[in-house]
Design an enzyme around this catalytic site. Sequence first.
Site, PDB file in Angstrom:
ATOM      1  N   GLY A 208      46.931 -17.363  14.459  1.00  0.00           N
ATOM      2  CA  GLY A 208      45.571 -17.303  13.914  1.00  0.00           C
ATOM      3  C   GLY A 208      45.465 -16.213  12.873  1.00  0.00           C
ATOM      4  O   GLY A 208      46.484 -15.734  12.374  1.00  0.00           O
ATOM      5  N   ASN A 209      44.256 -15.839  12.525  1.00  0.00           N
ATOM      6  CA  ASN A 209      44.074 -14.734  11.585  1.00  0.00           C
ATOM      7  C   ASN A 209      42.789 -13.991  11.939  1.00  0.00           C
ATOM      8  O   ASN A 209      42.070 -14.389  12.851  1.00  0.00           O
ATOM      9  CB  ASN A 209      44.065 -15.247  10.140  1.00  0.00           C
ATOM     10  N   ARG A 210      42.522 -12.916  11.215  1.00  0.00           N
ATOM     11  CA  ARG A 210      41.446 -12.018  11.615  1.00  0.00           C
ATOM     12  C   ARG A 210      40.068 -12.392  11.063  1.00  0.00           C
ATOM     13  O   ARG A 210      39.131 -11.612  11.154  1.00  0.00           O
ATOM     14  CB  ARG A 210      41.805 -10.583  11.200  1.00  0.00           C
ATOM     15  N   ALA A 275      39.119 -19.421   6.821  1.00  0.00           N
ATOM     16  CA  ALA A 275      40.489 -18.966   6.568  1.00  0.00           C
ATOM     17  C   ALA A 275      41.407 -19.905   7.343  1.00  0.00           C
ATOM     18  O   ALA A 275      41.746 -19.665   8.504  1.00  0.00           O
ATOM     19  CB  ALA A 275      40.649 -17.530   7.029  1.00  0.00           C
TER      20      ALA A 275
END
Length: 398
Positions: A208-210, A275
Amino acid sequence: MSRPLRVLLGISGGIAAYKSAELVRLLRKGGHEVRCALTRSAVSFVTPLTLEVLSGQRVYQEEYLAATGSGEEEHITAAAWGEVLCVAPATTHVLARLALGLGDDFLTTTALAFAGPLVVAPAMHSEMWRKEATQQHVETLRRRGVWFAGPVEGPLASGEVGMGRMAEPEEIARVIAAAAGGGPLAGRTVLVTAGPTHEPVDPVRFLGNRSSGRMGFALAAEAARRGARTILVAGPVELAAPPGVIRIDVTTAREMERAVHEHAAEADLIVMAAAVADFRPRQAAERKIKKEQGLPAIELAENPDILAGLRAVAPRAVLVGFAAETHDLERNARTKLERKGADFLVANDVSRSDIAFGSGDNEVTVYRREGEPVFLSRRPKSELAASLFDLFAARLFR
Ligand code: C5P
């Protein structure tokens, strides 16, 4: 201030009902006409006479209807009269009845007969608000595009502090005005994506990402505030849907693509603030990967580029992409604008900790297919959303 409206105000039986009197006063002060409908239990908390005096109109009550025998038609007349129906406070019981489409009193039959926007201001103890049954009804109503004003955290009637307090009358009045539309984007559909995507590695892990989703949620809130029919496709984030927004929750990039494709053709403007993960594990392990098995080799596969594929699905929509970059901001942004066939590319620098990912603020440069880039200096994401919409709207109405 919004144009004068005819507001039907449903009041159900909760202690917050005393604040409905203040709401009536506020709406009248704003130039709106108000007709109140009290449920049976509401009468125990606020008197019909109070509301009659404040609204300057006869108050709809179960007893009154029974006495005159006019219950058959009155809900139809009331529904036809109102431009907005607001239920404040909305108890968990009323939310359930609205979600299920039950018509067993004046308020709920009026709601069934009513074709305009519905605003609810829930008020209850936090335990009742959290209850799965309540949350399922809330989810159903949100999906139908019902506008929620609150609830908010704060002191409750029980003396405890928690979630479930009714929104203040000012906030409810604001949501009523927004729900009544008439905003500059009335009649338009805006599709927004927000948050990260999670790509499963095994049943407990993901790539995943932030991304917090806050920029995308702020954009969806702004679109709805301007009167657009707003569809928000949200990745896994811990944020409440803004009032009036139709929310679709997804987890992976491929789910996001499906949801976006399903609605892209209806959209006049598509803002891809999500994102989206560029890669996913080719095959998610069916069982949890164990340390004892040694270092796993995770083979990656490329995810679809949702934005790049949109022109074909939505040939006339205005397309907006976001770029999160840690270096070469301008060159990367210009390349993406071209390659993805977008009309706008909003570039933010995610190497800075004071803005962008996870922060309440952002600072961006907007690259455009037509015109010079526009720099928007650091400001709260909600304010930034408004500035961005000014740019998008100008293109939409060109
Ligand atoms: O290529 P990059 O991920 O930097 O591009 C960002 C923009 O493209 C964002 O608007 C994002 O929502 C969109 N995107 C997408 N599908 C992907 C990757 C990014 O729609 N697989």
